[in-house]
Design an enzyme around this catalytic site. Structure first.
Site, PDB file in Angstrom:
ATOM      1  N   ARG A 129       0.683  -1.168  -0.064  1.00 28.49           N
ATOM      2  CA  ARG A 129      -0.045   0.165  -0.002  1.00 28.49           C
ATOM      3  C   ARG A 129       0.850   1.151   0.035  1.00 28.49           C
ATOM      4  NH1 ARG A 129      -2.189   1.659   4.464  1.00 28.49           N
ATOM      5  NH2 ARG A 129      -2.536  -0.626   5.211  1.00 28.49           N
ATOM      6  N   TYR A 152     -17.090  18.326 -13.272  1.00 28.85           N
ATOM      7  CA  TYR A 152     -17.552  17.082 -13.417  1.00 28.85           C
ATOM      8  C   TYR A 152     -18.479  16.690 -12.381  1.00 28.85           C
ATOM      9  CZ  TYR A 152     -16.826  11.919 -13.274  1.00 28.85           C
ATOM     10  OH  TYR A 152     -17.147  10.659 -13.198  1.00 28.85           O
ATOM     11  N   ASP A 186      -8.023  20.392 -11.902  1.00 22.42           N
ATOM     12  CA  ASP A 186      -8.728  19.100 -12.561  1.00 22.42           C
ATOM     13  C   ASP A 186      -8.132  19.436 -14.108  1.00 22.42           C
ATOM     14  OD1 ASP A 186      -9.766  16.942 -14.128  1.00 22.42           O
ATOM     15  OD2 ASP A 186     -11.526  16.702 -12.509  1.00 22.42           O
ATOM     16  N   LYS A 238      -8.923   8.924 -18.742  1.00 24.12           N
ATOM     17  CA  LYS A 238      -9.215   9.293 -19.793  1.00 24.12           C
ATOM     18  C   LYS A 238      -8.239   9.553 -20.755  1.00 24.12           C
ATOM     19  CE  LYS A 238     -13.186   9.866 -17.503  1.00 24.12           C
ATOM     20  NZ  LYS A 238     -13.419  11.018 -16.620  1.00 24.12           N
TER      21      LYS A 238
HETATM   22  C1  LIG Z   1     -14.082  11.228 -15.275  1.00 22.71           C
HETATM   23  C2  LIG Z   1     -13.447  12.402 -14.782  1.00 22.71           C
HETATM   24  C3  LIG Z   1     -13.264  12.423 -13.377  1.00 22.71           C
HETATM   25  C4  LIG Z   1     -13.671  11.133 -12.460  1.00 22.71           C
HETATM   26  O1  LIG Z   1     -12.540  10.218 -12.973  1.00 22.71           O
HETATM   27  P1  LIG Z   1     -12.677   8.447 -12.641  1.00 22.71           P
HETATM   28  O2  LIG Z   1     -11.351   8.165 -13.096  1.00 22.71           O
HETATM   29  O3  LIG Z   1     -13.948   8.301 -13.163  1.00 22.71           O
HETATM   30  O4  LIG Z   1     -12.830   8.382 -11.086  1.00 22.71           O
HETATM   31  C5  LIG Z   1     -12.797  13.687 -12.624  1.00 22.71           C
HETATM   32  N1  LIG Z   1     -12.734  14.933 -13.591  1.00 22.71           N
HETATM   33  C6  LIG Z   1     -13.089  14.890 -14.907  1.00 22.71           C
HETATM   34  C7  LIG Z   1     -12.958  16.247 -15.550  1.00 22.71           C
HETATM   35  C8  LIG Z   1     -13.339  13.789 -15.513  1.00 22.71           C
HETATM   36  O5  LIG Z   1     -13.832  13.802 -16.763  1.00 22.71           O
END
Ligand SMILES: *Cc1c(COP(=O)(O)O)cnc(C)c1O
Length: 358
Positions: A48, A99, A170, A195
């Site tokens: 971990r 998001y 983000d 993504k």
């Molecule tokens: C998909 C997404 C998230 C969340 O990410 P996960 O990997 O699905 O937990 C956060 N911010 C943005 C802009 C996203 O498109």
């Protein structure tokens, strides 16, 4: 690897960072190290606390963003860990069009009395600067998902720092190929590596990056305790994905820009939103919800699916999700443009849109 990698350009960093040393019999890639524990006496101790396969991904992403990265199990695990930095009843300022997972998490924390939140129009710099005066943390998405609004990150960061707040961006949509928030005043970058960073719609992963050693130590400590650590296979897949990040992003945004040019003035659409970079395009169907749903059902190459940032093009009507803000039009379809041939993508969109324009 040169000692000081700061002078290398993004494409070179993406390909060369996070590799084993160039020594006889070393593999070119870090192997997938499946380990829950390590022989005692070294630095690793327990699964971990760290894993060399995570480090390959972290070192590469850190070099691309200009800081030190920590991998998490998902983007949301990274988000909740960062939001956990602020004290009890502290104010978090965030875009109204963040998001949906982030919005749900903020609302949940607020409903339990853990934090206070203020949601803002992130394009209204003056209003945001006024709103951050009492903030402990300012959360950015730029471009926002799926409204594709842009924030003045540098100006708002300056005001946030004057107020003693952390600045978090983000950077999932822009990726470090288009935007490096740590050079614009941000303290922390968050990614849904699910993504673009991983890029092949086959792994869930998150990350935070910071150039502040103190913050890094706090975030690492929170990850160790909260246990939101990445799967080793997922980290390995994302490290592989990063090797082509620049190529995928460049090609996808070339395709996106060309599609935006062709979609302009289409009779089926009342709006085409594109921030000028990246590969996410939001289109608004003139006839609203029903024709947006029809579009999503009648494309053949474009896959009707949520999520984004894969090599394959996907689309979805965002308001089908209950948590999507009411200010997002019912007829808005978010396109995640992939790396296919743009002529084929256009032909498919064109045939699906044609009956919706009369
Ligand atoms: C998909 C997404 C998230 C969340 O990410 P996960 O990997 O699905 O937990 C956060 N911010 C943005 C802009 C996203 O498109």
């Amino acid at each position: 690897m040169p000692e000081d990698s700061r002078d290398l350009r993004p494409a070179t960093l993406a390909v060369t960072t996070g590799r084993p040393p160039h020594e006889p019999d070393q593999p070119l890639n870090h192997p997938l190290m499946m380990a829950s524990t390590y022989v005692a006496g070294g630095d690793r101790e327990y699964g971990r606390y760290g894993n060399p396969t995570w480090s390959a991904f972290e070192d590469t992403l850190g070099a691309l963003e200009g800081g030190r990265a920590l991998a998490f199990s998902t983007g949301m695990a990274a988000t909740t860990t960062v939001l956990d930095l602020v004290g009890h009843d502290a104010l978090v300022v965030a875009p109204a069009h963040s998001y949906t997972g982030t919005l749900l998490e903020l609302a949940d924390l607020e409903s339990r009395g853990r934090i206070r939140t203020k949601l803002v129009d992130i394009t209204d710099t003056e209003a945001v600067v006024a709103a951050v005066e009492d903030a402990a943390l300012v959360w950015f998405e730029s471009p926002t998902n799926p409204a594709l609004e842009l924030a003045d990150i540098a100006a708002i960061s300056e005001a946030a720092h004057a107020a003693g707040a952390y600045v978090v961006v983000d950077n999932t949509f822009a990726t470090p190929i288009n935007q490096r928030p740590l050079t614009m005043g941000a303290d922390i970058v968050v990614h849904s590596a699910t993504k673009y960073l991983a890029g092949h719609s086959d792994a869930l992963l998150g990350a935070v990056v910071t150039a502040n050693d103190e913050l890094y130590a706090v975030l690492k400590g929170r990850r160790d305790l909260l246990g939101a650590v990445p799967g080793t296979l997922e980290a390995w897949l994302a490290a592989r994905g990063l090797r082509t990040l620049h190529l995928r992003v460049e090609r996808a945004q070339q395709n996106a820009a060309e599609l935006v040019r062709r979609l302009g003035g289409h009779p089926a659409l009342s709006e085409v939103r594109y921030p000028g970079f990246g590969a996410i395009v939001s289109i608004v169907l003139t006839k609203g919800e029903l024709s947006a749903d029809l579009l999503c059902r009648t494309t053949e190459l474009w896959v009707h699916a949520t999520s984004l940032g894969g090599v394959e093009s996907t689309l979805e009507r965002r308001r089908r999700w209950k948590a999507e803000p009411r200010t997002i039009p019912e007829g808005l379809v978010r396109l995640s443009v992939g790396v296919e041939d743009v002529e084929d993508l256009w032909a498919d969109l064109e045939q699906a849109l044609a009956p919706l324009g009369d």
